[in-house]
Motif scaffolding. Structure first.
Motif, PDB file in Angstrom:
ATOM      1  N   TYR A   1       0.855  -1.190   0.000  1.00 33.02           N
ATOM      2  CA  TYR A   1       0.000   0.000   0.000  1.00 33.02           C
ATOM      3  C   TYR A   1       0.891   1.240   0.000  1.00 33.02           C
ATOM      4  CZ  TYR A   1      -2.546  -3.877   2.053  1.00 33.02           C
ATOM      5  OH  TYR A   1      -3.056  -5.123   2.292  1.00 33.02           O
ATOM      6  N   ASP A   2       0.334   2.331  -0.512  1.00 29.52           N
ATOM      7  CA  ASP A   2       1.065   3.609  -0.497  1.00 29.52           C
ATOM      8  C   ASP A   2       0.918   4.321   0.840  1.00 29.52           C
ATOM      9  OD1 ASP A   2       1.792   3.380  -3.263  1.00 29.52           O
ATOM     10  OD2 ASP A   2      -0.268   3.916  -3.765  1.00 29.52           O
ATOM     11  N   GLY A   3      -0.162   4.041   1.528  1.00 27.90           N
ATOM     12  CA  GLY A   3      -0.418   4.669   2.818  1.00 27.90           C
ATOM     13  C   GLY A   3      -1.536   3.945   3.530  1.00 27.90           C
ATOM     14  N   ALA A   4      -1.845   4.392   4.736  1.00 29.69           N
ATOM     15  CA  ALA A   4      -2.901   3.752   5.515  1.00 29.69           C
ATOM     16  C   ALA A   4      -3.564   4.780   6.419  1.00 29.69           C
ATOM     17  CB  ALA A   4      -2.343   2.604   6.349  1.00 29.69           C
ATOM     18  N   MET A   5      -4.886   4.741   6.477  1.00 25.73           N
ATOM     19  CA  MET A   5      -5.655   5.580   7.397  1.00 25.73           C
ATOM     20  C   MET A   5      -6.615   4.661   8.138  1.00 25.73           C
ATOM     21  SD  MET A   5      -6.530   8.983   5.101  1.00 25.73           S
ATOM     22  CE  MET A   5      -7.350   9.860   6.467  1.00 25.73           C
ATOM     23  N   SER A   6      -6.386   4.536   9.437  1.00 28.72           N
ATOM     24  CA  SER A   6      -7.228   3.629  10.217  1.00 28.72           C
ATOM     25  C   SER A   6      -7.164   3.969  11.696  1.00 28.72           C
ATOM     26  CB  SER A   6      -6.800   2.181   9.988  1.00 28.72           C
ATOM     27  OG  SER A   6      -7.741   1.283  10.512  1.00 28.72           O
TER      28      SER A   6
END
Length: 349
Positions: free
Chosen positions: A126-131
């Motif tokens: 993944y390029d990034g993560a928001m969680s």
């Protein structure tokens, strides 16, 4: 004020509330059935590409015209499913898409288990993560973060149960439901050890893969108390029609949440600029208020003590983020977990 124990109490915030919106379904607490409900019908702001932000986006991402972001739902109101059980919605999705718009990119979402997000990010999937990732000292060794909101935690009980919980140290002998892989798991383990040391019954920690199951364990009588991030607990109480109540809420020494990216990722500056662009335009506040993700109501003040903790994170005196920060060094966040508790909700027990 020094903290000799991470469980030491400290009153922190003036009372705050969140306007929360969707309706969760009931199911077997062991199931991973997504939250089924109605997404907000409030109109989202229109976000156009910000040329100054787009200028910072690396050419490779401009060529792909998208970013692949991991998230972990259901976790209402942060991220969950619409009624079709396929389409993701919630604060993370709306804010993440708006960040993409500001950068001139689309966001492709991958919904995976919470404890798989950071390993998958490190592996380059993944390029990034928001969680709802709090920016913790330990996490900064494997990922960089771009800050975007201030969270916290809360304790949920059945209203009228007689349970008075204002801190982890009050949970001795109780069955406590918690989401797998979050910092509260460690807090419960430490508190349980302290319970034993004081000659009290230990805490029985019940871990579930997602937030809906954490709440359902409480509703079904399998747990006496549920603990999770503050927005999720207030959301659950708001949608329970008076059955559930948030006994107390708290902040920590790492309550600032961030967008996770790979160590040294060139996305740090464009993401930071995108957050700041939304802050400047007012779109950030509109989205945050729609989903109840702002930690305090506008005009409510953090205590002077916690303002000193949160100010270096770009957090204003009322608990709202005023500028984004990039976190790359574990030294930017103190190790351990210091807790700052609000007063007990006396009408809850």
């Amino acid at each position: 004020m020094p903290f000799r124990s991470p469980l030491r109490r400290a009153s922190l915030l003036a009372a705050a509330g969140l306007a929360l919106v969707t309706l969760a379904s009931c199911a077997d607490p062991q199931s991973e059935k997504p939250d089924v409900g109605k997404a907000t019908d409030q109109k989202l702001p229109t976000v156009k590409t910000d040329p100054e932000v787009a200028r910072l986006v690396p050419a490779a991402f401009k060529a792909k015209k998208k970013l692949v972001f991991a998230t972990a739902g259901p976790n209402a109101p942060i991220v969950f499913y619409k009624g079709d059980n396929k389409t993701l919605t919630g604060y993370t999705i709306d804010l993440g898409n708006a960040l993409g718009d500001a950068m001139g990119l689309n966001i492709e979402w991958k919904n995976i288990s919470f404890d798989s997000v950071l390993p998958g990010l490190a592996a380059g999937r993944y390029d990034g993560a928001m969680s709802s990732f709090s920016i913790e000292h330990e996490r900064l060794s494997s990922a960089d973060f771009v800050s975007y909101y201030l969270s916290g935690g809360g304790f949920l009980i059945k209203k009228g149960s007689g349970i008075k919980v204002n801190a982890f140290e009050d949970l001795c002998g109780y069955r406590v439901s918690v989401k797998k892989g979050v910092s509260q798991v460690e807090a419960l383990a430490e508190a349980s050890r302290d319970c034993r040391a004081r000659g009290e019954k230990p805490i029985k920690s019940l871990q579930f893969p997602e937030s809906n199951a954490v709440v359902l364990a409480l509703q079904s009588g399998r747990a006496d108390v549920a603990v999770n991030d503050k927005p999720q607990m207030l959301y659950a109480a708001q949608q329970s029609h008076g059955e559930l109540c948030v006994s107390s809420v708290y902040q920590t020494s790492h309550s600032i949440a961030g967008i996770a990216i790979q160590k040294g990722s060139p996305l740090a500056k464009p993401l930071q600029a995108a957050v700041d662009s939304l802050l400047k335009s007012g779109a950030y506040e509109q989205i945050s208020d729609i989903w109840g993700a702002n930690v305090t109501k506008k005009g409510t003040a953090l205590s002077e003590e916690y303002q000193k903790v949160a100010a270096p994170w770009g957090v204003g005196p009322d608990g709202r983020v005023v500028r984004s920060r990039i976190f790359t060094d574990p030294k930017q966040i103190k190790p351990g977990h210091a807790y700052y508790y609000q007063p007990l909700n006396k009408g809850c027990a």
